[in-house]
Design an enzyme around this catalytic site. Structure first.
Site, short mmCIF file in Angstrom:
data_model
loop_
_atom_site.label_atom_id
_atom_site.label_comp_id
_atom_site.label_asym_id
_atom_site.label_seq_id
_atom_site.Cartn_x
_atom_site.Cartn_y
_atom_site.Cartn_z
N ASP A 1 14.64 91.06 24.21
CA ASP A 1 14.49 90.29 25.43
C ASP A 1 15.65 90.58 26.38
O ASP A 1 16.78 90.18 26.13
CB ASP A 1 14.44 88.80 25.09
CG ASP A 1 14.27 87.92 26.33
OD1 ASP A 1 13.87 88.46 27.38
OD2 ASP A 1 14.53 86.72 26.24
N ASP B 1 12.64 91.03 33.00
CA ASP B 1 12.46 90.26 31.77
C ASP B 1 11.48 90.95 30.83
O ASP B 1 10.28 90.95 31.08
CB ASP B 1 11.96 88.85 32.11
CG ASP B 1 11.82 87.97 30.88
OD1 ASP B 1 12.47 88.27 29.85
OD2 ASP B 1 11.05 86.99 30.94
#
Length: 408
Positions: A331, A121
């Site tokens: 992201d 992430d």
């Protein structure tokens, strides 16, 4: 299946002989000859130096050329730093809907080492693992059809290299809330997904890595990192996303890339590369090739806490609507690109002008079109125009919903 790769090394070493003729207009001429050729031997002989080289195309000859190349690269690149990747391998894994469309990598933590399948992430910082579980996702392989072994729960008590992170530590964000600076540092991370979080206590332990590159042989590296002992997860982390933990790759001080750079192992950079199958690789310290296109990150509210890029225009076909710029968070944990509502309206309006299909209304996907075959659609190209005139071309901007229905 074993795949054998034959490496072909292209080697070129040259001596440039430059002669200058002082004539009208100054004429310059040059001849380029190979540094280890017979002609080069004659050249050095004329300078009073006796030079001999191994027979051309022999193993000794190739070693000589390779050695010379290494010397030149050291001069050109300096002491190039190594790259690091998880000891379980640099390959990332993608399991689609089975594990919530995230990218994963196997890592080894602690002494003795235990393996964990962590989600990657870039939108957060902390590496957390299921640990001393009060509320965690199931770890048995029977819950996950694609896994052939159970997932692990991190146990600080079983790792001899594990240490408590105290509330007085500079990386303890909740330190001011502790009753004593010697207390064990708690953590809570709330994520973008609704009601999704991880909480527990912070520990220091070792991440097992493999080094490659620079001019060293491949070797093992034990890197001190900070780990969240996640005893309580909520939201998506209980329903299929990151059941065995999550590795935050953000720019914060507590992230793995930041800690590796602070310890001097690698530069403060990493690469995530994915192919069409969505599987890929991860390397820490990778800055990419010199000729790659680049776009600088920008601050968000005056801070560089996340990876944000400035998009100057969202272009459809040959048209870039006015005032279609925005700031975007990079992201790796998101599947779709989300636009501000006003920018979305402009893009869709321009997109429809250039489409030759009937628009359909499908739940969750408002921009769908009817066509007998996707190949018959006149789908306009799409790209993001970034700073310094750098562009990011969007590959395959349409996906198939069902037979004869596609969506942007």
């Amino acid at each position: 299946m074993t795949i054998s790769l034959t490496a072909v090394v292209l080697l070129m070493t040259a001596v440039l002989m430059l002669s200058v003729e002082l004539a009208a207009g100054y004429t310059f001429s040059s001849r380029l000859i190979h540094g280890f050729s017979d002609e080069a031997v004659s050249f050095w002989a004329s300078k009073g130096k006796s030079m001999t080289w191994p027979k051309r195309e022999s193993v000794e000859h190739m070693r000589l050329l390779l050695s010379n190349d290494w010397k030149r690269q050291r001069l050109k690149l300096g002491s190039q730093k190594q790259l690091l990747f998880p000891s379980e391998g640099s390959e990332t894994h993608f399991y689609g809907n089975d594990l919530s469309w995230l990218h994963y990598v196997w890592i080894d933590i602690g002494t003795p080492n235990a393996s964990f399948l962590v989600a990657l992430d870039a939108g957060s910082d902390l590496l957390w693992l299921p640990c001393n579980c009060v509320q965690c996702a199931p770890l048995s392989s029977s819950y996950y059809s694609m896994l052939d072994k159970d997932l692990n729960e991190y146990s600080p008590a079983r790792s001899s290299s594990s240490k408590h992170l105290s509330c007085s530590h500079q990386l303890c964000e909740l330190g001011p809330n502790c009753r004593s600076p010697k207390e064990h540092c708690p953590y809570t991370v709330n994520y973008y997904s609704e009601n999704t979080s991880s909480s527990g206590f912070l520990f220091e332990d070792q991440l097992h890595l493999t080094s490659v590159g620079g001019h060293e042989h491949q070797g093992s590296v034990l890197a001190p990192i900070v780990i969240g002992c996640g005893s309580k997860q909520s939201g998506n982390y209980l329903s299929g996303a990151a059941p065995d933990g999550l590795m935050g790759l953000g720019p914060g001080e507590i992230s793995v890339p930041s800690l590796l750079a602070k310890s001097g192992f690698v530069p403060h950079s990493f690469s995530l590369c994915f192919g069409k199958s969505n599987s890929g690789t991860i390397f820490f310290g990778d800055k990419g090739p010199e000729n790659q296109r680049r776009s600088s990150f920008v601050s968000l509210d005056g801070n560089y806490n996340t990876y944000v890029v400035e998009v100057q225009h969202y272009c459809v076909g040959g048209t870039c609507p006015k005032q279609s710029g925005f700031q975007a968070l990079v992201d790796s944990g998101s599947s779709f690109t989300f636009l501000p509502s006003e920018i979305f309206t402009k893009v869709v309006t321009e997109f429809e002008k250039q489409m030759n299909a009937t628009r359909l209304a499908i739940e969750d996907f408002p921009c769908c079109y009817k066509a007998s075959s996707q190949g018959l659609l006149n789908i306009p190209s799409m790209k993001l125009l970034l700073a310094a005139n750098q562009s990011f071309v969007i590959q395959n901007p349409m996906f198939t919903i069902s037979s004869g229905q596609v969506s942007i």
